[in-house]
Write an enzyme that holds these catalytic residues in place. Sequence first.
Site, PDB file in Angstrom:
ATOM      1  N   MET A  92       0.852  -1.179   0.000  1.00 43.74           N
ATOM      2  CA  MET A  92       0.000   0.000   0.000  1.00 43.74           C
ATOM      3  C   MET A  92       0.898   1.243   0.000  1.00 43.74           C
ATOM      4  O   MET A  92       1.997   1.198  -0.495  1.00 43.74           O
ATOM      5  CB  MET A  92      -0.922  -0.054   1.233  1.00 43.74           C
ATOM      6  N   CYS A  93       0.479   2.288   0.586  1.00 39.83           N
ATOM      7  CA  CYS A  93       1.292   3.497   0.474  1.00 39.83           C
ATOM      8  C   CYS A  93       0.897   4.478   1.579  1.00 39.83           C
ATOM      9  O   CYS A  93      -0.013   4.204   2.353  1.00 39.83           O
ATOM     10  CB  CYS A  93       1.086   4.130  -0.887  1.00 39.83           C
ATOM     11  N   GLN A  94       1.616   5.554   1.660  1.00 36.38           N
ATOM     12  CA  GLN A  94       1.277   6.582   2.653  1.00 36.38           C
ATOM     13  C   GLN A  94       1.268   7.955   1.996  1.00 36.38           C
ATOM     14  O   GLN A  94       2.027   8.220   1.056  1.00 36.38           O
ATOM     15  CB  GLN A  94       2.279   6.556   3.816  1.00 36.38           C
TER      16      GLN A  94
ATOM     17  N   ILE B  56       4.633   7.863  -0.554  1.00 39.50           N
ATOM     18  CA  ILE B  56       5.614   6.774  -0.613  1.00 39.50           C
ATOM     19  C   ILE B  56       4.849   5.490  -0.860  1.00 39.50           C
ATOM     20  O   ILE B  56       3.748   5.300  -0.335  1.00 39.50           O
ATOM     21  CB  ILE B  56       6.478   6.665   0.659  1.00 39.50           C
TER      22      ILE B  56
ATOM     23  N   ASN C 223      -4.183   6.876  -1.528  1.00 42.66           N
ATOM     24  CA  ASN C 223      -3.831   5.723  -0.698  1.00 42.66           C
ATOM     25  C   ASN C 223      -5.028   4.795  -0.697  1.00 42.66           C
ATOM     26  O   ASN C 223      -6.145   5.214  -0.389  1.00 42.66           O
ATOM     27  CB  ASN C 223      -3.479   6.206   0.716  1.00 42.66           C
TER      28      ASN C 223
END
Lengths: 282, 282
Positions: free
Chosen positions: B1-3, B78, B108
């Site tokens: 996943m991501c932030q 990110i 996200n």
Amino acid sequence: MCQLLGMNCATPTDITFSFRGFSQRAGITSDHSDGFGIAFFEDKACRLFVDNQSAVESPIADLVRNYPIKSRNVIAHIRKATQGKITLENSHPFIRELWGRHWIFAHNGDLHDFNPPLSGRFTPVGNTDSERAFCYLLDQLVEAFGYEEPSLEQIFEVLEKISPQIAEYGTFNYCLSNGKALFSYAITKLHWLVREYPFNHAHLIDLDVEVDFSQVTTPEDRVAVITTEPLTHNENWTAYQPGEMILFQHGQPIKKAITFVERLKREQENPELKRITRADQY
Amino acid sequence: MCQLLGMNCATPTDITFSFRGFSQRAGITSDHSDGFGIAFFEDKACRLFVDNQSAVESPIADLVRNYPIKSRNVIAHIRKATQGKITLENSHPFIRELWGRHWIFAHNGDLHDFNPPLSGRFTPVGNTDSERAFCYLLDQLVEAFGYEEPSLEQIFEVLEKISPQIAEYGTFNYCLSNGKALFSYAITKLHWLVREYPFNHAHLIDLDVEVDFSQVTTPEDRVAVITTEPLTHNENWTAYQPGEMILFQHGQPIKKAITFVERLKREQENPELKRITRADQY
């Protein structure tokens, strides 16, 4: 005014050698110190770096000189402001998306009273004649082809028709890329060459640096370099003819045309006209 | 996943403190190491840096940590790839132009089978659900307002209507900015706070670094920070409610709404559903 640098390659290649020489012109060997920009395509993606500091002093230019980003299509620009504010929004190259691809455009020259009708599909963010011309070119491409992506040859035919019309308003030298190929056009000043096997030495004009390309290349490499002023002493640069358009793909010219620019003909017949219209341009 | 990390400020502010902590999550305090991106607005212009290296190792991230670019609106991302290739064209944030302004979007979450009809006006360059959602949002804004720029409140109203519709397809937390303001939306996880006079100390969670904001600010400064997970220990972060949309301008929330997401209601009534649809998401 400003200077252009374009690169189109058969295999992903880094531009650090050429950019080292080119960026010297941003305050050391010349005074193009009012901002710079450089765009690298990596397949369909594009990295665009711009700064309103000079390419000599900018930490972003320093990164570009030292971080070998490999790309098949690169467009760079250094600016000497003759009119217009030194702001980031007026820094070339400019970016837009069309047909699921990024398009990158940088212009050398001035256009006078160039205020074409725009559909709203592409709208300038800053207030340069250059970004207006870019939006107009893309608008005309959508006008011609709608939202179905045409071939490079079809795009060339539209650019070949529209570019001399824009050049009626002043000096219009440009590099344009969609990541697949690089379109270039010159009214007054642009040079190109192809580096290919067997590779040779090249020595920069703006910096005492030489590279032996035969040591850092493979026979598959081929690189076309397009630039306002030649970058090296010992290579054969070809000057664009007035009104010449060249399409580069896989590191070589694949299509050329000489467009007819009425204004150039009038200036040839009456050199006084040229003196008046270009006085503020170089 | 991501932030996600967003920043909206009353006066141009650099994000180096928050980005130092945030970028630790790209391999040191967490494993979001499959690329990063950050976009800075300077008035109408936008600098977008993306890399498919991690924000810990990328020389571009290093530049961002050390070169204090001052901006009123910043969006960073990110990535931890759970699906989709680690390519530059799939790196957030994404950029488009509308109404003579750049728009920046980072997402996200995952959307499943989200293939809305697109007009062609905005077309994804890569193949992420996120860029598709971005193009769809902008398409819907043009559908609502044509090529005349509406007010921020009018834009909010359209986003408030469209965003929960997209959230039916999965997790949809995002930051969106046009350089004037920052729109944010959360289905599952997003936090925000405002730093303003009298400023205090803040201590990063991801790195043993503390800053005394009272030493580096003036009473006019005010900064809203939006992030997936809180960045500091000793500040009051507010979690978004499911379906909450917040518009930030001049460093503070100026409009809020809780949207109604049918899927969330179904999941509340039947927790098993949630387990199935979100299993691959966190």
